[in-house]
Design a protein around this motif. Structure first.
Motif, PDB file in Angstrom:
ATOM      1  N   VAL A 144       4.809   1.535  -9.134  1.00 38.12           N
ATOM      2  CA  VAL A 144       5.086   2.742  -8.350  1.00 38.12           C
ATOM      3  C   VAL A 144       5.724   3.799  -9.247  1.00 38.12           C
ATOM      4  CG1 VAL A 144       6.350   3.709  -6.392  1.00 38.12           C
ATOM      5  CG2 VAL A 144       5.350   1.417  -6.218  1.00 38.12           C
TER       6      VAL A 144
ATOM      7  N   PRO B 227      -3.666   6.364  -3.388  1.00 40.20           N
ATOM      8  CA  PRO B 227      -3.661   5.380  -2.300  1.00 40.20           C
ATOM      9  C   PRO B 227      -4.245   4.034  -2.723  1.00 40.20           C
ATOM     10  CG  PRO B 227      -5.469   6.890  -2.004  1.00 40.20           C
ATOM     11  CD  PRO B 227      -4.703   7.366  -3.209  1.00 40.20           C
TER      12      PRO B 227
ATOM     13  N   SER C  65       3.448   5.952 -11.219  1.00 40.48           N
ATOM     14  CA  SER C  65       2.623   6.904 -10.484  1.00 40.48           C
ATOM     15  C   SER C  65       3.401   8.068  -9.888  1.00 40.48           C
ATOM     16  CB  SER C  65       1.891   6.187  -9.346  1.00 40.48           C
ATOM     17  OG  SER C  65       1.015   5.225  -9.852  1.00 40.48           O
ATOM     18  N   VAL C  66       4.691   7.889  -9.697  1.00 43.81           N
ATOM     19  CA  VAL C  66       5.507   8.918  -9.035  1.00 43.81           C
ATOM     20  C   VAL C  66       5.896  10.006 -10.034  1.00 43.81           C
ATOM     21  CG1 VAL C  66       7.738   9.332  -7.927  1.00 43.81           C
ATOM     22  CG2 VAL C  66       6.409   7.336  -7.310  1.00 43.81           C
TER      23      VAL C  66
ATOM     24  N   ILE D 134       1.306   9.969  -4.588  1.00 44.17           N
ATOM     25  CA  ILE D 134       0.747   8.931  -5.454  1.00 44.17           C
ATOM     26  C   ILE D 134      -0.626   8.493  -4.942  1.00 44.17           C
ATOM     27  CG2 ILE D 134       3.015   8.147  -6.212  1.00 44.17           C
ATOM     28  CD1 ILE D 134       2.775   5.763  -4.325  1.00 44.17           C
TER      29      ILE D 134
ATOM     30  N   GLN E 244       0.842  -1.186   0.000  1.00 48.15           N
ATOM     31  CA  GLN E 244       0.000   0.000   0.000  1.00 48.15           C
ATOM     32  C   GLN E 244       0.884   1.245   0.000  1.00 48.15           C
ATOM     33  OE1 GLN E 244      -3.383   0.129  -0.062  1.00 48.15           O
ATOM     34  NE2 GLN E 244      -3.483  -2.104  -0.177  1.00 48.15           N
ATOM     35  N   LYS E 245       0.307   2.365  -0.354  1.00 47.85           N
ATOM     36  CA  LYS E 245       1.038   3.630  -0.398  1.00 47.85           C
ATOM     37  C   LYS E 245       1.701   3.925   0.946  1.00 47.85           C
ATOM     38  CE  LYS E 245       0.032   8.530  -0.359  1.00 47.85           C
ATOM     39  NZ  LYS E 245      -0.980   9.555  -0.611  1.00 47.85           N
ATOM     40  N   ASP E 246       0.968   3.758   2.044  1.00 41.95           N
ATOM     41  CA  ASP E 246       1.519   4.056   3.372  1.00 41.95           C
ATOM     42  C   ASP E 246       2.730   3.176   3.692  1.00 41.95           C
ATOM     43  OD1 ASP E 246      -0.442   5.969   3.721  1.00 41.95           O
ATOM     44  OD2 ASP E 246      -1.810   4.587   4.742  1.00 41.95           O
TER      45      ASP E 246
ATOM     46  N   GLU F  47      -3.098  -0.283  -3.908  1.00 42.11           N
ATOM     47  CA  GLU F  47      -2.080  -1.309  -3.703  1.00 42.11           C
ATOM     48  C   GLU F  47      -1.222  -1.414  -4.963  1.00 42.11           C
ATOM     49  OE1 GLU F  47      -2.614  -5.181  -1.474  1.00 42.11           O
ATOM     50  OE2 GLU F  47      -2.659  -5.853  -3.561  1.00 42.11           O
ATOM     51  N   TYR F  48       0.091  -1.413  -4.775  1.00 42.72           N
ATOM     52  CA  TYR F  48       1.040  -1.494  -5.879  1.00 42.72           C
ATOM     53  C   TYR F  48       1.654  -2.892  -5.890  1.00 42.72           C
ATOM     54  CZ  TYR F  48       0.432   3.494  -6.188  1.00 42.72           C
ATOM     55  OH  TYR F  48      -0.119   4.731  -6.339  1.00 42.72           O
TER      56      TYR F  48
ATOM     57  N   LEU G 293       6.331  10.240  -3.057  1.00 44.86           N
ATOM     58  CA  LEU G 293       5.578   9.023  -2.718  1.00 44.86           C
ATOM     59  C   LEU G 293       4.253   9.368  -2.039  1.00 44.86           C
ATOM     60  CD1 LEU G 293       8.431   6.670  -1.491  1.00 44.86           C
ATOM     61  CD2 LEU G 293       6.878   6.255  -3.401  1.00 44.86           C
ATOM     62  N   ASN G 294       4.243  10.424  -1.247  1.00 45.27           N
ATOM     63  CA  ASN G 294       2.989  10.850  -0.607  1.00 45.27           C
ATOM     64  C   ASN G 294       1.970  11.355  -1.619  1.00 45.27           C
ATOM     65  OD1 ASN G 294       3.031  10.364   2.232  1.00 45.27           O
ATOM     66  ND2 ASN G 294       4.645  11.902   2.414  1.00 45.27           N
TER      67      ASN G 294
END
Length: 105
Positions: free
Chosen positions: A56, A47, A59-60, A45, A21-23, A49-50, A42-43
């Motif tokens: 990732v 939320p 999305s970044v 992107i 997950q993003k977190d 599941e990658y 990263l914050n």
């Protein structure tokens, strides 16, 4: 908007377990000692599941790099042998190439 580059992102997430997950990704990057821009990127992107680092990376937001004019100028001034053709200098004038000097013209 904070941006990063692929190398910094890969270093920050080298120990990440996927799917994640993003977190989880942000926490892994913080534990790896990532720089502030990479953490902020990263914050930003979504939320979700990658499944992999490749997802990732899609999305970044990445740093676009230097402007084209600066890149061209750097290529004209560069003198490092052994680089790819794209990174080499603009060819010298034929007189300089043949005689080794420009003879004042």
């Amino acid at each position: 908007m904070a941006t990063t580059d692929v190398e910094r992102l890969r270093t920050a997430l080298s120990d990440a377990d996927f799917p994640a997950q993003k977190d989880d990704l942000v926490r892994d990057a913080e534990q790896a000692g990532a720089d502030g821009d990479t953490i902020r990127a990263l914050n930003s992107i979504p939320p979700v599941e990658y499944a992999s680092l490749d997802e990732v990376e899609q999305s970044v937001p990445f740093d676009p790099g230097p402007p084209d004019a600066e890149t061209g100028e750097r290529r004209r001034r560069h003198a490092k042998p052994g680089l790819s053709q794209q990174e080499k200098d603009v060819p010298e004038h034929p007189i300089v190439e043949e005689l080794g000097e420009n003879r004042g013209s």
